[in-house]
Design a protein around this motif. Sequence first.
Motif, PDB file in Angstrom:
ATOM      1  N   GLN A   1      -8.653  -0.840  13.166  1.00  0.00           N
ATOM      2  CA  GLN A   1      -7.485   0.011  13.439  1.00  0.00           C
ATOM      3  C   GLN A   1      -7.922   1.430  13.792  1.00  0.00           C
ATOM      4  N   LYS A   2      -8.998   1.889  13.162  1.00  0.00           N
ATOM      5  CA  LYS A   2      -9.521   3.229  13.501  1.00  0.00           C
ATOM      6  C   LYS A   2     -10.035   3.232  14.937  1.00  0.00           C
TER       7      LYS A   2
ATOM      8  N   TYR B   1       0.801  -1.222   0.000  1.00  0.00           N
ATOM      9  CA  TYR B   1       0.000   0.000   0.000  1.00  0.00           C
ATOM     10  C   TYR B   1       0.837   1.277   0.000  1.00  0.00           C
TER      11      TYR B   1
ATOM     12  N   PHE C   1      -1.682  -7.195   4.762  1.00  0.00           N
ATOM     13  CA  PHE C   1      -1.922  -6.251   5.866  1.00  0.00           C
ATOM     14  C   PHE C   1      -0.560  -5.787   6.387  1.00  0.00           C
TER      15      PHE C   1
ATOM     16  N   PHE D   1     -11.561  -6.737   4.145  1.00  0.00           N
ATOM     17  CA  PHE D   1     -10.437  -6.101   4.836  1.00  0.00           C
ATOM     18  C   PHE D   1     -10.793  -4.714   5.398  1.00  0.00           C
ATOM     19  N   ASP D   2     -11.392  -3.871   4.543  1.00  0.00           N
ATOM     20  CA  ASP D   2     -11.696  -2.514   4.993  1.00  0.00           C
ATOM     21  C   ASP D   2     -12.778  -2.507   6.076  1.00  0.00           C
ATOM     22  N   ALA D   3     -13.766  -3.356   5.861  1.00  0.00           N
ATOM     23  CA  ALA D   3     -14.884  -3.383   6.811  1.00  0.00           C
ATOM     24  C   ALA D   3     -14.427  -3.862   8.190  1.00  0.00           C
ATOM     25  N   TYR D   4     -13.481  -4.768   8.212  1.00  0.00           N
ATOM     26  CA  TYR D   4     -13.022  -5.305   9.502  1.00  0.00           C
ATOM     27  C   TYR D   4     -11.701  -4.679   9.954  1.00  0.00           C
ATOM     28  N   TYR D   5     -10.639  -5.017   9.241  1.00  0.00           N
ATOM     29  CA  TYR D   5      -9.302  -4.665   9.736  1.00  0.00           C
ATOM     30  C   TYR D   5      -9.087  -3.153   9.784  1.00  0.00           C
ATOM     31  N   THR D   6      -9.392  -2.485   8.671  1.00  0.00           N
ATOM     32  CA  THR D   6      -9.165  -1.041   8.619  1.00  0.00           C
ATOM     33  C   THR D   6     -10.003  -0.332   9.677  1.00  0.00           C
ATOM     34  N   LYS D   7     -11.251  -0.763   9.803  1.00  0.00           N
ATOM     35  CA  LYS D   7     -12.132  -0.143  10.789  1.00  0.00           C
ATOM     36  C   LYS D   7     -11.635  -0.417  12.212  1.00  0.00           C
TER      37      LYS D   7
ATOM     38  N   GLU E   1     -10.021 -10.394   0.752  1.00  0.00           N
ATOM     39  CA  GLU E   1     -10.407  -9.359  -0.189  1.00  0.00           C
ATOM     40  C   GLU E   1     -11.905  -9.113  -0.056  1.00  0.00           C
TER      41      GLU E   1
END
Lengths: 484, 486
Positions: B376-377, A96, A273, B368-374, B365
């Motif tokens: 981390q926020k 990324y 990740f 990832f954004d719905a779980y991991y990224t969120k 895929e």
Amino acid sequence: MQWETVIGLEVHVQLATHSKIFSGASTAFGAEPNSQACAVDLGLPGVLPVLNEQAVAMAVQFGLAVHADIAEVSVFDRKNYFYPDLPKGYQTSQMYHPIVGPGEVEITLDDDTTHRIRIHHAHLEEDAGKSLHEDFHGMTGIDLNRAGTPLLEIVSEPDMRSAKEAAAYLKAIHSIVTYLGISDGNMAEGSMRCDVNVSVRPKGQEAFGTRAEIKNVNSFRFVERAIAFEVERQIELIEDGGKVVQETRLFDPERDETRSMRTKEEANDYRYFPCPDLLPVVLDQAYLDHLRSQLPELPAEKRERFQQALGLSAYDASVLSASRDMAEYFEEVHRVCGDAKQAANWVQGELSGALNRENLSIANSPVTAGQLGELVQRVLDDTINGKAAKEVFQGLWHGEGTSADAIIEAKGLKQVTDTGAIEAMIDQVIADSPAQVAQYCDAEPEKRGKMIGYFVGQVMKASRGTANPQQVNGLLKEKLDALL
Amino acid sequence: MHDKTLTQIANALGSGELSSRELTEHYLQRIQQSGAILNSFISVTADQALEQADAADQARAKGTAGLLTGMPLALKDIFCTQGIKTSCGSRMLDNFNAPYDATVVEKLKTAGTVTLGKTNMDEFAMGSSNESSYYGPVKNPWDLTAVPGGSSGGSAAAVAAGLTPAALGTDTGGSIRQPAAFCGITGLKPTYGRVSRYGIIAYASSLDQAGPMARSAEDCAHLLNAMAGHDGRDSTSVARGVPDYTETLNSPLSGLKIGLPKEYFGEGLDPEVEKAVREAVSVFESLGATVRDVSLPHTHYAIPAYYVIAPAEASSNLSRFDGVRFGHRCDNPSDLIDLYKRSRAEGFGDEVQRRILIGTHTLSEGFFDAYYTKAQKVRRLIRQDFLDAFEDVDVLMGPASPTPAFDLGAKKDPVSMYLQDIYTIAVNLAGIPGISVPAGFVDRRPVGLQILGTHFAEAQLLNVAHQFQQTTDWHLQRPDFAEESA
């Protein structure tokens, strides 16, 4: 229909660090299997990676050389998949936030046209080990010496339109990384390999066609051949009413064809990740400035200077600047002899011919640049003639003397320019060749020019090649014409 | 002598009143006697321990001994120890002898400590009851029908039962503090980065941290002195000076500002536990501290965020256990995929497999954004909650766990087990240090008071905990088990 080829390259360059990207183990090539894999490379429970600063510096140097944006913050990610030669079950890479952002490379083709190829980004990653399928009686051996070797993956935009452009781009990258000294560029040992993305589209169409990725092509020649085959395959497929599927293909140099490895549906989900064991890489301006100040003169700059300051042709400038070794050799010959054109001719002619015949790289040339420079100087100052120069070159090549002067002296090749001595030899040749003299006199005047060659040859032979050929020619003509 | 704290034993060793050999033999004997009942050890390294003890006694005779020279210790079986089995509580590593020592192990060896053995734990540190161990559950010495907590349950039980003066644990979501609370001992989870993780088998790399488990805060201070510090082999260890944690133990607490997060005293908290904790807080008031309520508004997101981040990291960290180079390999694999599937299916227990599946899913895929990224926020918000709170107060206090130790086999549903860590998990997400100290009993089962500080406030936490232990004697109480088997 007219078709246009679209090509993008992902070039993997093995960085010439002493130790691995995340461990202290050596990266030297060719050691006993698994003798250069420490606990970290083996992925033992509990071990942790520590980033090799040298790999970062090398990636940044590449970025600066291709005028790229260098990321102030770059991040290592884990690319997760299972394979026996991937010890941790993930490859540490940069998905990324790569260290090198957009840049560009200029390429020159044989027809002297130049093209700009954009670089999308370049990122650091670790190499995997090697699976050895022979010699293990139906089992597979794993050699982890290569595991953890630092790689810089350079990803181009799909800016190339022919196999020739792709090969030229690969050569340009090769030349930049070897100039920088960040890789040995040895393709046979896998220090540089590339994945080629190829698609075709009707000429004039803007949208890209579906691409195929050809994996692990490891020579300039194979890149051209793989693309040529793949383009033909795709065009034929479409013209026969078929569709190109997005897939990974393998180039088989033995059969000169590409074969399907896996399609998009079979592709891995790598579950990228950020690697929690490594901190983000933060680079400040002072660090970049320091590395910038260490950059050597790069191929494009050298090419420009060879043309502008030394008056070489675009072609000569491009050939002589293609590798750092070649350029440095040429520049030394030029420094010693003082004539760029002559230096260029000798390096590209006699020297390159001899190197090619014996399959030697210029770095391993038996004739040093200093020796060749002196040899050229002796031609320029008329100490020897061109023919003798070739003999001197052979003498240097075979180690018959340590300098051009020593060989000239030992072989008595010093050019004879004494008119009296040459005249004496001419008189002797004329006296010894009555038949040829008669023929000459009987010939049509316009044919005599050609016939004089025989006499020149005899005189040169008599002088053992040391007579000045221009002088011989002039005096012979005078003396023969006097006999008419 | 097993009644003494580490600090008292160190004094006895120093004065020559005790030799390390006597001491080591004594503890080895106690482990032998009660080992089968408590099941707190996976490996006992008697021969090596006696060698180390003799070497320590010689060093002391030569005058080269330090405070911890000759001190017996137990290590959670997650720390790699050269030549000694390091199982991580898993069948997967039942055959694994690490070829190297973890940095912490190396440091403690250098300090002259004696390793009695490796303690039982939840498999790969995944659990809050020590019931997920391949080697069977550990029993709580206060009540053999209760769990000791987890995942460092073996270490906690061994210290509480007097089988070792102290032990090392690791804490990813409460794995030091919760078992310390359940077993009535003192356990410190340092700031993330304070102690090297090199050689500690990773569960969730961004959360894991090793720490001391002992009878008192003073004991923990001595151990942390030896454990803490930057390690060139761990990029996440912090290059920051290590103070002498014993120096400030006796600083007065007058003026100390204590915050009580209201989210830690809400629904689900056992009233008896709450009562014990509030009484402990009042002790601090009597020592000159002031108390106020504070809020950590994102607390209820901590468990969901943790159960995204920790399994994600674990799914990747545990990929190396593939049956190829080390660890369990299935018999007669038919091909590579079969080798992977069966080696991992046989080598990992249910809870580990569950977390690998969760982590693999959340990193996929499309998810990832719905779980991991969120997650981390959320993690950043949780960290900010703490930083905001520490603008107003010096330390936070609350229960280490909503209930005292529960019965063995009581929590069959994984989610009810996960909810055990409600007061400890946010601390790991924020990276701050926390300590659990004994603060009373509910039905003869210990209650732990958790004290939290800002990043690198270990000295302050130890000071606060020590002052409490100068005033109270909860930490000196022993289970009958420790007396009977003496």
